[in-house]
Structures are given as C-alpha cells and as structure tokens.
Design an enzyme around this catalytic site. Sequence first.
Site, PDB file in Angstrom:
ATOM      1  N   LYS A  20       0.843  -1.204   0.000  1.00  0.00           N
ATOM      2  CA  LYS A  20       0.000   0.000   0.000  1.00  0.00           C
ATOM      3  C   LYS A  20       0.876   1.251   0.000  1.00  0.00           C
ATOM      4  CE  LYS A  20      -2.946   2.620   3.189  1.00  0.00           C
ATOM      5  NZ  LYS A  20      -3.554   2.616   4.538  1.00  0.00           N
ATOM      6  N   ASP A  51      -2.471  10.488   3.932  1.00  0.00           N
ATOM      7  CA  ASP A  51      -3.891  10.175   4.082  1.00  0.00           C
ATOM      8  C   ASP A  51      -4.570  11.242   4.923  1.00  0.00           C
ATOM      9  OD1 ASP A  51      -6.366   9.029   4.175  1.00  0.00           O
ATOM     10  OD2 ASP A  51      -5.816   7.466   5.620  1.00  0.00           O
ATOM     11  N   ASP A  63     -12.052   7.311   4.347  1.00  0.00           N
ATOM     12  CA  ASP A  63     -10.815   7.080   5.100  1.00  0.00           C
ATOM     13  C   ASP A  63     -10.425   5.599   5.097  1.00  0.00           C
ATOM     14  OD1 ASP A  63      -8.601   7.818   6.558  1.00  0.00           O
ATOM     15  OD2 ASP A  63      -9.620   7.782   8.493  1.00  0.00           O
ATOM     16  N   LYS A  91      -9.767  13.192   8.631  1.00  0.00           N
ATOM     17  CA  LYS A  91      -9.237  12.850   9.945  1.00  0.00           C
ATOM     18  C   LYS A  91      -9.095  14.107  10.796  1.00  0.00           C
ATOM     19  CE  LYS A  91      -6.169   9.101   8.295  1.00  0.00           C
ATOM     20  NZ  LYS A  91      -6.655   7.974   9.102  1.00  0.00           N
ATOM     21  N   ASP A 116       1.795   6.377   5.821  1.00  0.00           N
ATOM     22  CA  ASP A 116       0.765   5.504   5.254  1.00  0.00           C
ATOM     23  C   ASP A 116       1.239   4.820   3.977  1.00  0.00           C
ATOM     24  OD1 ASP A 116      -1.661   4.401   5.891  1.00  0.00           O
ATOM     25  OD2 ASP A 116      -2.843   5.806   4.724  1.00  0.00           O
ATOM     26  N   ARG A 144      -7.564  -0.105   1.394  1.00  0.00           N
ATOM     27  CA  ARG A 144      -8.074  -1.377   0.872  1.00  0.00           C
ATOM     28  C   ARG A 144      -8.574  -1.240  -0.557  1.00  0.00           C
ATOM     29  NH1 ARG A 144     -12.256  -1.659   5.698  1.00  0.00           N
ATOM     30  NH2 ARG A 144     -10.452  -0.590   6.583  1.00  0.00           N
ATOM     31  N   GLU A 163      -9.428   4.011   2.459  1.00  0.00           N
ATOM     32  CA  GLU A 163      -8.978   4.062   1.062  1.00  0.00           C
ATOM     33  C   GLU A 163      -7.892   3.052   0.742  1.00  0.00           C
ATOM     34  OE1 GLU A 163      -5.600   5.288   2.948  1.00  0.00           O
ATOM     35  OE2 GLU A 163      -7.618   5.962   3.423  1.00  0.00           O
TER      36      GLU A 163
END
Length: 465
Positions: A230, A235, A312, A242, A253, A316, A314
């Site tokens: 990933k 993010d 949030d 967030k 991230d 996956r 995202e």
Amino acid sequence: MTDFADMIKADTGQPAHPIHLVEAKALDTWLASRPEQRRALLAAQKFRAKPNETAILPGERDGDWMVVAGVADKAALGPWCLARLAETLPEGRYRLAEGSPGAAMLGWMLGQHRFDRYRREDVPVGPRQLLTSDVARIDPAVDLARAVALVRDLVNTPAADMGPAELEAATEAVAKPFGATVEVTRGDALAHGYPMIHAVGRAADRHFAPRLIELNWGDPAAPRIAIVGKGISFDSGGLDIKPSSGMRLMKKDMGGAAHALALAQLIMAARLPVRLHLLIPAAENAISGNAFRPGDVLRSRKGLTVEIGNTDAEGRLVLGDALARAGEEKPELIVDFATLTGAARVAVGPDLPALFANDDRLAADMAQAGTDVDDPTWRLPLWEGYADMLKSDIADINNAGEGGFAGAITAALFLQRFVPEETPWLHLDTFAWRPSTKPGRPKGGEALGLRAAFKLLQQRYQPAK
C-alpha cells in the site's frame, strides 16, 4: 547514505578492541579470573552485566582498552544485543573476545544508521567496525541492514518529498542494479484499468498523481510470486477527514509500499530463484472538488462494485485493484503489506504486525519464520462470520464495516475478495512505526514483518547449500 559494508569486516588479525560479553548470572565467575584492579574498576562503574550495560577497562599497554558488555544470552545472540555498543562506542575497530556476532551484526549496523536528510551532524562520527571470522554471513547481513534502512528512510521522509512520483523513483533505484524492469500506469490512464486507485488519488495535485508501479524480475520459468504494498503517500481521510491528531503520522501511510520494495530488494540481492512481481498502488488521499465521496459506488478492476462507506478506508481500495492485477498472472504466492487499520494496533499494539492468511500451513510457517529472526507477527482470523458487516444495499460490497467492530478482520476480508481463491495469500497489517526508541531502533519509521517475510521466502525458495 550509511555505508553498512564498512561496519562489518572479515577478521584477519587486525588490531582491535576486544568486547567481552557477560551474562548477569555468570558475572561473579567471570570476575574471579580478572585482576583485582579490573574488578575494582568494574565495581566503580557499577557494572552488573544487565543487557545493554557497558563498561570500559584499560588494557596492558598505553592506548589499549577493552569493552565489557552485559547480554541476556551469550550462547544465542539476538539481533539487537550489540546495538547499544554500536551507538555509544568511539569510532574504531572491535571484535568479540569469544565467538561470532552472528545475528547481532544487524543491530551493530543499524545502531549506527541515522535518518539525517534534514539535519547536519555537528561532529561527524566515523564507523564502529566489527570484525568477524564468519565471513559468509557478512554480505547477507549487510543486505538485510540496507533493506531495513530503506524502509525507515522512506517512511521517515515527509509526504511533500515522498509522493507517488518519489515512490516510483525509489522503485527505479532499487530495480536498476539488478536489471529489473519497471512499468508505471499514471493519472487518468488508471481510470479504466484500475478505477479504485484512480478514484482514491484523483483529488491530489498533479505532481502527486496516482499510479500503479510494477516491477518484474527473475527467470520467467521460475515460480511466480507477487509482493504488493500500500502506497498512500499521505492520508487526509478524504472527505471523511481525519482530525489533526490522526493526520500527524500519515506520512507513514506508504509504509506498506516501503516494506514491499525492501523485500523485493532482498529477494533480488539474494538471487532467490523466483519470478518476482512487485506492485505498488501509489496515491495521495487528498480533498478537492473531484474527491470521491461517501456513498459513491466504484467499479473495481475485478468487476466487483464497491460502495464507499468511508473515504478514510482508502488503502483497501488501492490494494484491491493491485491484488486483482497480481492474481491475473497466476502467482503461487501473494504477500501484501499495508498500514491498513488502527484496529490492528488496538488488537496487537505497535510492535506486532497483524497477520492474516488463507492457508494454515503458510500462516504457521510465517509465524515460525518471525520467531526465528526475532521479527514476530501475530495471526488474526479471517472470520467469515464478519463478512456480513461489509454488505451493501446497492453494490457487491461496502469498503467499511458498520459498528466499529473487528476493523482489522473486516479489512482483511475485503482484501480477500480480490485474491484468487486458489492462491495462497499473506496479508500483514503493519504499523511501520516505532513510537519509542530502543537500542538499534530509533523512534520513527520501522520495518516490522519484513525480516520474517524474507526468512519465509528463503525457506521456500533458497537452494540448499
């Protein structure tokens, strides 16, 4: 750049300061064979041979001196038992008074690694060089240190300097020495083939345009494996934004991509007889007028439709398209790394990557590999009973479970929908960050699960010697 190859050298009898390793339970016996003067000096330094305790004693001649260090188990040195020495000893050459450093070579090197891109050392410190007669282990240890340092450096780099383009450049840099090929699908070209990667990254500034980075290496006739990471470079949470406290560490991230890239580097350096396919879906989850929205329905590369329950969630989404692409090549193993859920951290804390697998033997082998190299993971279940949490009224699946229960498990169940049923698959939900400092392991970006995964692959594919 840290020169790890200058920190471990073959022992050919060069002058060096000896390091005496002593266990607390054996200290009295060890002291009994020492001159009274040295016993007195150790007592003055309050040396009790606890792990990471160190004392300095004079030698027989002017300029000579030796190191006495406490260890937990002298017969089985772990990766980090010499790390404190490497951090604190003066520049110079050293050797163990007895035995070989073995696995402790890793901590010796990483204890001297610093992420210094944004600061200048006032007084540069030269390497602390460790000599060993176990010459065959030097190059593999150096390769491992380089891979761990790569993860740390990539994760520690702020998002402004580590966007999708920089992840692409890092992949090119890793590929070049090994003759690997890199193909990249960027920007709007993703819209049809990789619609979820495109949707997540389309709101970002042009410089941070999303992309799928693919590296291929190895004999096409060799067993094919896929490594997926990933690569969300930052993010914000998207429109489900967030809070500021949740955004503070979101430069990390892309930690899954860093792990995947480092594992690819280890595979190529060891020349494992595999056909490697590395996939990094890279994007910034930003906010603008064209950001994807809660309630949108995305069509994935696999053809499944996905309702967006939370922007949030995202990671996956980008992994789903990348896993589908990996499966198209019919690999015999898929491994993915992702900083995927806060729920995994609640369940197992920051040190243990949550491990999911669709094959019990594979999961057991991975757990044992982690134990063997002191890089533990902890298995959580792919509990099908929770699949209903991802149901959608209007699409094939929702990207976020309702109710807040079993967040790491439902995320893994989402990913499983994009993996071919017959393909063995490992998913590591890793933190990629160390919240506090330990010897050889500073606060900041960290490789967690990397060495375990490489050990697993070595056991499966390394030719017997």
